[in-house]
Design a protein around this motif. Sequence first.
Motif, PDB file in Angstrom:
ATOM      1  N   GLU A   4    -102.908  -1.080  47.785  1.00 33.66           N
ATOM      2  CA  GLU A   4    -103.066  -0.638  49.200  1.00 33.66           C
ATOM      3  C   GLU A   4    -103.425  -1.180  49.912  1.00 33.66           C
ATOM      4  OE1 GLU A   4    -106.580   2.077  48.373  1.00 33.66           O
ATOM      5  OE2 GLU A   4    -105.692   3.985  47.999  1.00 33.66           O
ATOM      6  N   THR A   5    -104.033  -1.958  49.212  1.00 32.08           N
ATOM      7  CA  THR A   5    -104.949  -3.452  50.110  1.00 32.08           C
ATOM      8  C   THR A   5    -103.422  -4.009  50.757  1.00 32.08           C
ATOM      9  OG1 THR A   5    -107.134  -3.154  49.222  1.00 32.08           O
ATOM     10  CG2 THR A   5    -106.027  -5.049  50.295  1.00 32.08           C
ATOM     11  N   ALA A   6    -103.202  -4.892  49.497  1.00 34.62           N
ATOM     12  CA  ALA A   6    -101.654  -5.680  49.535  1.00 34.62           C
ATOM     13  C   ALA A   6    -100.346  -4.598  50.455  1.00 34.62           C
ATOM     14  CB  ALA A   6    -101.350  -5.977  48.500  1.00 34.62           C
ATOM     15  N   GLN A   7    -100.399  -3.452  50.344  1.00 37.41           N
ATOM     16  CA  GLN A   7     -98.851  -2.558  51.214  1.00 37.41           C
ATOM     17  C   GLN A   7     -99.808  -2.681  52.408  1.00 37.41           C
ATOM     18  OE1 GLN A   7     -98.943   1.023  49.951  1.00 37.41           O
ATOM     19  NE2 GLN A   7     -96.767   1.168  51.661  1.00 37.41           N
ATOM     20  N   ALA A   8    -100.990  -2.865  52.987  1.00 39.28           N
ATOM     21  CA  ALA A   8    -101.486  -2.540  54.703  1.00 39.28           C
ATOM     22  C   ALA A   8    -101.748  -4.000  54.855  1.00 39.28           C
ATOM     23  CB  ALA A   8    -103.307  -2.003  54.204  1.00 39.28           C
ATOM     24  N   CYS A   9    -101.458  -4.871  53.609  1.00 38.45           N
ATOM     25  CA  CYS A   9    -101.771  -6.209  54.555  1.00 38.45           C
ATOM     26  C   CYS A   9    -100.570  -7.117  54.908  1.00 38.45           C
ATOM     27  CB  CYS A   9    -102.187  -7.281  53.853  1.00 38.45           C
ATOM     28  SG  CYS A   9    -104.284  -7.100  53.814  1.00 38.45           S
ATOM     29  N   ASP A  10     -99.287  -6.096  54.533  1.00 38.81           N
ATOM     30  CA  ASP A  10     -97.736  -6.173  54.569  1.00 38.81           C
ATOM     31  C   ASP A  10     -97.461  -7.376  53.289  1.00 38.81           C
ATOM     32  OD1 ASP A  10     -95.371  -6.138  54.696  1.00 38.81           O
ATOM     33  OD2 ASP A  10     -95.011  -7.735  56.462  1.00 38.81           O
ATOM     34  N   THR A  11     -98.271  -7.593  52.450  1.00 36.79           N
ATOM     35  CA  THR A  11     -98.279  -8.578  50.804  1.00 36.79           C
ATOM     36  C   THR A  11     -97.459  -8.217  49.029  1.00 36.79           C
ATOM     37  OG1 THR A  11    -100.094  -9.590  51.922  1.00 36.79           O
ATOM     38  CG2 THR A  11     -99.808 -10.241  50.124  1.00 36.79           C
ATOM     39  N   VAL A  12     -96.793  -8.695  49.242  1.00 34.80           N
ATOM     40  CA  VAL A  12     -96.349  -8.294  47.068  1.00 34.80           C
ATOM     41  C   VAL A  12     -97.176  -9.190  46.058  1.00 34.80           C
ATOM     42  CG1 VAL A  12     -94.045  -8.111  46.453  1.00 34.80           C
ATOM     43  CG2 VAL A  12     -94.234  -7.920  48.377  1.00 34.80           C
ATOM     44  N   VAL A  13     -97.642  -7.835  45.638  1.00 33.88           N
ATOM     45  CA  VAL A  13     -98.551  -8.851  44.738  1.00 33.88           C
ATOM     46  C   VAL A  13     -98.023  -8.432  43.556  1.00 33.88           C
ATOM     47  CG1 VAL A  13    -100.761  -8.786  45.539  1.00 33.88           C
ATOM     48  CG2 VAL A  13    -100.232  -6.803  44.847  1.00 33.88           C
ATOM     49  N   GLN A  14     -97.948  -9.282  42.227  1.00 34.44           N
ATOM     50  CA  GLN A  14     -97.629  -8.529  40.707  1.00 34.44           C
ATOM     51  C   GLN A  14     -99.212  -8.825  39.440  1.00 34.44           C
ATOM     52  OE1 GLN A  14     -94.170  -9.259  38.366  1.00 34.44           O
ATOM     53  NE2 GLN A  14     -93.735 -10.529  40.543  1.00 34.44           N
ATOM     54  N   SER A  15     -99.607  -7.390  39.033  1.00 33.84           N
ATOM     55  CA  SER A  15    -100.828  -7.722  38.666  1.00 33.84           C
ATOM     56  C   SER A  15    -100.432  -7.001  37.074  1.00 33.84           C
ATOM     57  CB  SER A  15    -101.956  -6.552  39.100  1.00 33.84           C
ATOM     58  OG  SER A  15    -100.916  -4.884  38.655  1.00 33.84           O
ATOM     59  N   PHE A  16    -101.299  -7.377  35.791  1.00 31.84           N
ATOM     60  CA  PHE A  16    -100.977  -7.165  34.696  1.00 31.84           C
ATOM     61  C   PHE A  16    -100.891  -5.904  35.247  1.00 31.84           C
ATOM     62  CE2 PHE A  16    -102.650 -10.402  31.744  1.00 31.84           C
ATOM     63  CZ  PHE A  16    -102.118 -11.683  32.558  1.00 31.84           C
ATOM     64  N   GLY A  17    -101.560  -4.293  35.713  1.00 31.42           N
ATOM     65  CA  GLY A  17    -100.907  -3.070  35.501  1.00 31.42           C
ATOM     66  C   GLY A  17    -100.036  -3.067  35.749  1.00 31.42           C
ATOM     67  N   THR A  18     -99.175  -3.859  37.142  1.00 31.34           N
ATOM     68  CA  THR A  18     -97.622  -3.375  37.173  1.00 31.34           C
ATOM     69  C   THR A  18     -96.825  -4.021  36.454  1.00 31.34           C
ATOM     70  OG1 THR A  18     -97.426  -5.337  39.206  1.00 31.34           O
ATOM     71  CG2 THR A  18     -98.000  -2.467  39.927  1.00 31.34           C
ATOM     72  N   MET A  19     -96.814  -5.431  36.480  1.00 27.97           N
ATOM     73  CA  MET A  19     -96.285  -5.957  35.139  1.00 27.97           C
ATOM     74  C   MET A  19     -95.524  -5.338  33.869  1.00 27.97           C
ATOM     75  SD  MET A  19     -97.875 -10.244  36.101  1.00 27.97           S
ATOM     76  CE  MET A  19     -96.556 -10.606  34.795  1.00 27.97           C
ATOM     77  N   THR A  20     -94.102  -5.750  33.596  1.00 30.06           N
ATOM     78  CA  THR A  20     -93.951  -5.672  32.005  1.00 30.06           C
ATOM     79  C   THR A  20     -95.138  -6.603  31.115  1.00 30.06           C
ATOM     80  OG1 THR A  20     -92.471  -6.724  31.758  1.00 30.06           O
ATOM     81  CG2 THR A  20     -91.733  -5.125  32.900  1.00 30.06           C
ATOM     82  N   PHE A  21     -94.463  -5.717  29.772  1.00 32.52           N
ATOM     83  CA  PHE A  21     -94.712  -7.325  28.493  1.00 32.52           C
ATOM     84  C   PHE A  21     -94.062  -8.144  28.544  1.00 32.52           C
ATOM     85  CE2 PHE A  21     -96.671  -2.774  27.088  1.00 32.52           C
ATOM     86  CZ  PHE A  21     -97.856  -2.762  26.994  1.00 32.52           C
ATOM     87  N   GLN A  22     -93.078  -8.549  28.775  1.00 27.90           N
ATOM     88  CA  GLN A  22     -92.595  -9.545  29.114  1.00 27.90           C
ATOM     89  C   GLN A  22     -92.542 -10.208  30.256  1.00 27.90           C
ATOM     90  OE1 GLN A  22     -89.837 -10.429  26.762  1.00 27.90           O
ATOM     91  NE2 GLN A  22     -90.187  -8.485  25.322  1.00 27.90           N
ATOM     92  N   ALA A  23     -93.138  -9.307  31.651  1.00 24.01           N
ATOM     93  CA  ALA A  23     -93.329 -10.688  32.089  1.00 24.01           C
ATOM     94  C   ALA A  23     -94.706 -11.599  31.909  1.00 24.01           C
ATOM     95  CB  ALA A  23     -93.650  -9.931  33.280  1.00 24.01           C
TER      96      ALA A  23
END
Length: 167
Positions: A4-23
């Motif tokens: 939510e905060t990343a979207q509001a700040c127009d920032t793109v993040v990747q977190s463990f919760g959104t990353m694939t196991f391969q990533a």
Amino acid sequence: ALQETAQACDTVVQSFGTMTFQAIMSGTGLTLEQAIQARQREYDEPFFIDAGDEATLLAALRARGLTVTKGDRFYHLTGGHDKGDAVNALLGHYRRQQRSLISIGLGNSANDLPLVRHTDIAVLVRNPDGSWDAEVTAQLPSVKRTDGIGPAGWREAIENLLNPKWA
């Protein structure tokens, strides 16, 4: 909160919760089994910033009462607590039973600063590039430092701590 905060700040993040196991595996060197375990997080969320203004995002996360620290590879997002709070709680418990307890904190990055700051003996392990974390050395100038890097540095610290001259 991170997304939510990343979207509001127009920032793109990747977190463990959104990353694939391969990533996770390619970003950390973990095996599949370890990546599966690493993604089962309860108290912090590792992430990195793909695009956008880092300072704005970090300030917005902190304004929400969250704690952001920088580790070796990732930022870590937690609630309003840190490793220092955990160390204080644990030491409080043990010191009720053993008052003469001596605590030792080992780390290698600013992410470990709250932990080592709250121990009797603080040790900073050298980084793979041969440096010691500048934020830790600035805030704890008397921190003990290893010559060894990574696991070799941890071993060196323990061996030295067993030597009364070093401790």
